[in-house]
Design an enzyme around this catalytic site. Structure first.
Site, PDB file in Angstrom:
ATOM      1  N   ASP A 289       0.858  -1.188   0.000  1.00  0.00           N
ATOM      2  CA  ASP A 289       0.000   0.000   0.000  1.00  0.00           C
ATOM      3  C   ASP A 289       0.898   1.244   0.000  1.00  0.00           C
ATOM      4  O   ASP A 289       2.084   1.177   0.309  1.00  0.00           O
ATOM      5  CB  ASP A 289      -0.953  -0.005   1.205  1.00  0.00           C
TER       6      ASP A 289
HETATM    7  C1  BGC Z   1      -5.060   3.228   0.376  1.00  0.00           C
HETATM    8  C2  BGC Z   1      -5.290   2.123  -0.629  1.00  0.00           C
HETATM    9  C3  BGC Z   1      -5.296   2.685  -2.015  1.00  0.00           C
HETATM   10  C4  BGC Z   1      -3.983   3.407  -2.266  1.00  0.00           C
HETATM   11  C5  BGC Z   1      -3.857   3.967  -3.661  1.00  0.00           C
HETATM   12  C6  BGC Z   1      -3.848   4.069   0.023  1.00  0.00           C
HETATM   13  O1  BGC Z   1      -3.743   5.182   0.840  1.00  0.00           O
HETATM   14  O2  BGC Z   1      -4.919   2.667   1.657  1.00  0.00           O
HETATM   15  O3  BGC Z   1      -6.483   1.455  -0.347  1.00  0.00           O
HETATM   16  O4  BGC Z   1      -5.506   1.666  -2.954  1.00  0.00           O
HETATM   17  O5  BGC Z   1      -3.869   4.465  -1.333  1.00  0.00           O
HETATM   18  O6  BGC Z   1      -4.687   5.010  -3.889  1.00  0.00           O
END
Ligand code: BGC
Length: 755
Positions: A289
């Site tokens: 993530d």
């Molecule tokens: C979130 C994810 C997301 C990623 C990309 C992160 O802050 O936790 O769920 O897919 O950002 O946008």
């Protein structure tokens, strides 16, 4: 959790076995091996590096946002994927660099958070989960895929399959609620919807099950907080939806930000390498993530970036989203022998495989068709799916004296900040959904030629700040209440449309107080003093504490954040054009103090007070034991009841089955449906089991006055559970088989599983 780290030689052996036996016959594998053999270490690392686009970010802004440097990295083949780039024009331009200007021309994969629709906005995932309707959920995901792929996207960071029990957690809106069984069914439906039967179709995209794992158990419902759960909770509550996503063929997984057993998920070898890849046989790739590599240092796990990089790749994380640890450190770690090349090759193979599966090597511009972009996004036909999904997501929580449905001849006042709102219902992940593009309740009433009166009462939002969409609430202006009260006095019924803003739920939006925000409580109180026929329509991404408002209302309708078609769906339910079928996927607490509250809890040693003991049993002195509305609760305008419940036998062998026969009758003159639910309790086990667990459900539709007999089967799968290392256990003994229309109102029979 037992940390049985698989050693390198085992991995080597596996790799050799796979490449020499099955891969030799497999055309794609051969192509992957041939490409891999041509790649330099730098090019391999490039595949493992994901960069955000030049304009949009969904996390803390990267320090080197310099687009010139990004173009150079793309040209050097140092990037394997990009996120947050949307529009065929931009995707094509960047893909062109990857394909035409890099040495090997490996196409990029383009990711985006396509969570609940793209331009046509669907109900938020928790809302949609309340439909308990796998077909509509699958259709919704397929629609989101159709629109997103038409804009050049070929990978969505969805479904989020995090089970959560805490309504304070903002991201509860993004999952499927508190139940692992329901969440697993929904995970499957969403993966199938996104990926379809053919991943090489230009209308389907790769799914990503996230966040692996246990993000939904953030302590106190505070986002990004510590997770500290038992192995039993991990295997029995957290992992089943992830396993279902693997079984449904999900192409990718995303790690979570949190620690599990003290190890950050991104470096958690037990979870990723041992369980997901080895035991479950997952063949896709795992992305971290946003920036979570760097968070390993802040967690106090990694002393520096190199350590974090080594642990992550050995653990099985294949792609680094926006931390740049892989791109900065793997080369050195491989060259000095700290990280074996096999780990790099394993990651690259997996990433290339997904790119092959998507058809990108045959046509890197498969998702770049301006015509499709013009024709397929935001069409009328797409709206009909959004409507179906919205109307099926609504849950009728209370309906005293059958005050609902309304009829068009009644004098009704629609009061509250949500009546003419076109924005809030779009929810949190609205992507290309234009601001103010949802159908409001007011517009729907007008379009359906329903006579009504209207007063706003109070504004909810004072000011909305564009990115990161902070909400400033109205906390001072009560002036509209007078007009609302005056109007309420003159009508037969008042519909109070209230709730929380779309940006009060979602990532980073945890709430310590989950009651109606702003000055809405004051509005409900004032209006209910002058009219007793109150219908509360609540819009929220999470369960709210509606205890007081429920007592003041004859009916309560949970209308979530329903997306583009919100107003149409709500009005159709209120006026009976649609007879509600939604069921809660999550418990609604009576107060914050009850959290986490969930139906599938364990028994304590002192669960009740049989001797009328006021003190020494498991309870709150100042709050009831039950939730305000239980998991599985949801009323219909029809009066559907269970008439009889029989089981074919009161004992079962391990390989045998028991047939459950339930007859339901519609005692009303309205056609309708209810979800029949089947629960199990294992009364004594080597590791204690919950007081009830959902094991099956089915929708039963009944014409007015009709009855129907439904058959369900209990087998060993329903009676087994996972031990602390994920081993499946089936233990003889006494079980309850329970059926009902809500988890808190069940009929029970006892069965014995024989040795
Ligand atoms: C979130 C994810 C997301 C990623 C990309 C992160 O802050 O936790 O769920 O897919 O950002 O946008």
């Amino acid at each position: 959790m037992k940390f049985s780290y698989s050693n390198l030689s085992f991995l080597l052996l596996l790799t050799l076995l796979f490449s020499s036996v099955s891969h030799a016959q497999d055309d794609t594998s051969q192509k992957i091996e041939s490409l891999l053999s041509k790649m330099t270490l730098k090019e391999k690392i490039g595949q493992m590096h994901q960069l955000t686009g030049f304009w949009d970010v969904t996390g803390p802004v990267p320090a080197d946002g310099d687009s010139k440097a990004k173009y150079q990295q793309l040209r050097n083949g140092e990037v394997g994927s990009m996120l947050n780039i949307t529009s065929v024009k931009e995707v094509r331009a960047i893909q062109k660099i990857a394909v035409e200007e890099t040495r090997l021309g490996i196409p990029l994969i383009f990711g985006q958070d396509v969570i609940h629709g793209f331009k046509t906005i669907l109900p938020e995932p928790l809302a949609e989960s309340a439909s308990w309707d796998m077909e509509v959920i699958k259709k919704g995901a397929a629609l989101a895929a159709k629109e997103a792929t038409a804009a050049g996207i070929n990978w969505t960071f969805a479904p989020m399959v995090d089970v959560s029990r805490d309504a304070r957690w903002g991201r509860i809106m993004e999952g499927s609620g508190e139940d692992p069984f329901l969440s697993a069914q929904i995970a499957k439906a969403r993966v199938h919807g996104f990926q379809g039967d053919d991943l090489t179709s230009p209308h389907t995209l790769a799914a990503c099950a996230k966040h692996f794992a246990a993000y939904g158990f953030s302590e106190s419902g505070k986002d990004y907080n510590t997770v500290d759960i038992s192995d039993l909770t991990l295997h029995n509550f957290v992992l089943p939806p992830f396993k279902a996503a693997v079984d449904a063929g999900a192409s990718t997984f995303m790690t979570s930000f949190n620690i599990i057993q003290g190890v950050p998920a991104t470096a958690n070898q037990y979870l990723i390498r041992d369980l997901l890849k080895d035991r479950w046989g997952f063949e896709g790739f795992v992305v971290s993530d946003w920036g979570s590599f760097a968070e390993m240092i802040v967690h106090g796990y990694a002393p520096d970036a190199k350590f974090a990089t080594e642990k992550a790749i050995v653990a099985g994380t294949d792609m680094d989203m926006e931390a740049k640890f892989f791109s900065n450190h793997i080369e050195e770690l491989v060259q000095n022998g700290t990280v074996a090349m096999e780990y790099v090759d394993d990651a690259v193979r997996r990433i290339l495989k997904v790119k092959f599966d998507l058809g990108l090597f045959d046509n890197p511009y498969l998702y770049c068709d301006e015509q499709r972009e013009k024709e397929l996004i935001g069409t009328k036909e797409n709206r009909s799916i959004a409507y179906e999904s919205a109307v099926k997501s609504i849950v009728l929580l209370k309906n005293e004296a059958s005050i609902l449905p309304l009829n068009k001849s009644q004098k009704v006042a629609f009061i509250g900040p949500m009546v003419d709102d076109k924005n809030i219902s779009l929810g949190n992940w609205r992507l290309q959904g234009e601001d103010n593009s949802a159908v409001s309740i007011l517009e729907a009433l007008k379009a359906k030629k329903i006579k009504f009166q209207h007063a706003q009462g109070v504004r909810l939002v004072e000011k909305q700040v564009s990115f990161p969409f902070e909400v400033q609430l109205n906390t001072t202006d009560l002036t509209g209440i007078e007009e609302a009260v005056k109007l309420a006095k003159e009508v037969d019924v008042v519909v109070l449309a209230v709730g929380e803003d779309g940006f009060q739920a979602g990532e980073g939006r945890s709430r310590a107080y989950i009651d109606l925000p702003g000055l809405q409580k004051e509005l409900v109180e004032a209006v209910s003093k002058v009219n007793e026929n109150i219908i509360l329509v609540n819009h929220s991404g999470r369960p709210l504490d509606l205890t007081k408002e429920t007592a003041l209302s004859k009916a309560v309708v949970q209308a979530w954040h329903l997306g583009t078609e919100s107003g149409n769906a709500i009005v159709d339910v209120l006026y009976g054009a649609y007879n509600p079928t939604g069921k809660l996927p999550v418990s609604f607490p009576r107060s914050v103090g009850q959290l986490p509250i969930y139906y599938n809890h364990y028994s304590t040693g002192r669960p009740t007070n049989p001797g009328n003991d006021l003190v020494f049993w498991s309870h709150y002195m100042d709050e009831e034991e039950t939730p305000l509305f239980a998991f599985g609760h949801g009323l219909s305008y029809s009066d559907i009841q269970i008439e009889s419940f029989e089981i074919s036998s009161d004992s079962m062998t391990k390989e045998g089955t028991i047939e459950v026969k339930v007859t339901l009758k519609n005692n009303s003159d309205i056609d309708g449906s209810q979800f029949l639910q089947l629960y199990i309790r294992d009364h004594a086990a080597s590791y204690v089991r919950p007081v009830k667990e959902l094991k099956d459900f089915t929708k039963v539709s009944l014409k007015a006055g009709a009855s129907k007999t439904v058959r369900m089967v209990v087998d060993k799968e329903d009676l087994s559970f996972f031990g602390p290392d994920g081993e499946l256990l089936l233990e003889p003994g006494v079980f309850s088989v329970m059926v009902g229309l809500s988890s808190d109102q069940l009929l029970e029979k006892i069965v014995t599983l024989e040795d």
